[in-house]
Scaffold this active site. Sequence first.
Site, PDB file in Angstrom:
ATOM      1  N   VAL A   1     -38.525  83.213 -71.562  1.00  0.00           N
ATOM      2  CA  VAL A   1     -38.706  84.065 -71.106  1.00  0.00           C
ATOM      3  C   VAL A   1     -39.614  85.235 -70.258  1.00  0.00           C
ATOM      4  O   VAL A   1     -40.541  85.382 -70.694  1.00  0.00           O
ATOM      5  CB  VAL A   1     -39.071  84.800 -72.438  1.00  0.00           C
TER       6      VAL A   1
ATOM      7  N   ALA B   1     -44.471  86.735 -69.507  1.00  0.00           N
ATOM      8  CA  ALA B   1     -43.356  86.142 -70.046  1.00  0.00           C
ATOM      9  C   ALA B   1     -43.916  85.088 -70.679  1.00  0.00           C
ATOM     10  O   ALA B   1     -44.792  85.117 -71.037  1.00  0.00           O
ATOM     11  CB  ALA B   1     -43.339  85.040 -68.279  1.00  0.00           C
ATOM     12  N   LYS B   2     -43.337  84.133 -71.420  1.00  0.00           N
ATOM     13  CA  LYS B   2     -43.671  83.636 -72.812  1.00  0.00           C
ATOM     14  C   LYS B   2     -42.876  82.438 -72.970  1.00  0.00           C
ATOM     15  O   LYS B   2     -41.913  82.991 -72.732  1.00  0.00           O
ATOM     16  CB  LYS B   2     -43.907  84.496 -73.935  1.00  0.00           C
ATOM     17  N   GLY B   3     -43.500  81.433 -73.413  1.00  0.00           N
ATOM     18  CA  GLY B   3     -42.320  80.890 -74.401  1.00  0.00           C
ATOM     19  C   GLY B   3     -42.681  79.201 -74.786  1.00  0.00           C
ATOM     20  O   GLY B   3     -43.990  79.750 -75.034  1.00  0.00           O
TER      21      GLY B   3
END
Length: 419
Positions: free
Chosen positions: A61, A106-108
């Site tokens: 994301v 962001a991250k994921g």
Amino acid sequence: MSQFEHTPRECTKTFLENALEVLGVESELAYLLETPHRTVEVELPLRRDNGDLAVYHGFRVQHDDSRGPFKGGLRYHPHLNADHAQGLASLMTWKTALMGVPMGGAKGGINCDPNELSIGELERLTKQFATRIAAIIGPAQDIPAPDVATSGREMAWIYDLYTQLNGHHPDVVTGKPLELGGSEGRVEATGYGVAWITEAACKARDITMDSARIAIQGFGNVGSHAARYLAERGARIVAVSDVGGGLYNSQGLDIDVLLDEVENNDGKSLSVSEIQGSGDAIDNQELLSLDVDVLIPAALGAAINRDNVDNINADMVVEAANLPVTCDADASLRERGVMVIPDILANAGGVVVSYLEWVQNRQGQHWPEDSVNQTLTRHLDAAWRAIRQRTSEEDFRLAAYSVAAERVIQTKTLRGFLL
């Protein structure tokens, strides 16, 4: 909201909405700030060592890149989903903005349990994931880093895969091993930041470090380094816990003994049965309810929630994990006068040094640890002063989100909104 939600996305949205209301932000811009730029989900088939086929899902994301390329960690956890990643990606946007780092959020990660996979399976799965998101990551686009259940090892695998596709780019990920362009002080950075901010908050609360009683839930990389730095500053670490159990000693635990125990256990967890002489055995919930000056939840999110918030007896909660206090529990703690130091300030040391690693890679340099820590301290001090100037009521979360959102709004406004 009449009823607060526990999910990371809803909690982050609640915290942001409170700040945007104070700032008087119009609804259209508020919506733009709340929603992610892009959410990607990829299918990850894996042929297990025994020949079985398993299918996992990977997520990335990208929330906001107004202030610079997307930045945020990758976590491996069976409960990870797009909604969870969206909340954590938003959190990164406000964290980088608050810390004055010219990057976005962001991250994921992957919805797997890494403990159930061999090293070979993990490498194949990681490189499969990197292959499928390679088009949306890059040194000037999106720079992943380690998070829960990942480390420099996984970053090295992604670096290798990306290099095969695009040539030598150590700046595509941060949190790498030193031998591959990692930064001095990166492993300790988050714990160092937690300790630095805890000491600053104790001074604001008139708690002297020499007499401070501190309990830490989670004794992994962040919790253990925070414990070491705080003990060096004179604090009494009276309780720690992790998946292997917990210990309590009202006179203070010997942190060096506990660190040695974790190292002897392959860096995985405390083996409480082998160090009983250090203190009394307790579980995680007992640790959270201890009567201490400072409680540091450094494990996973939602550790303090509507079900146990009434049992919290600490004078201050310092969020070393991401979103360890749910939004409804946060409101309850504030009503009771408990000071909560938010995650976007308390655990931001890691992203600052990740940024510094990226800068070193871009410049082809390697800085000594003293230089890294001096720069990290300047960022922590600047963020702390900005928050203190913003609030007189010790609502540090509202102040932190207000400062961060204001900086992102300013950048968006300067860049314009039309294509």
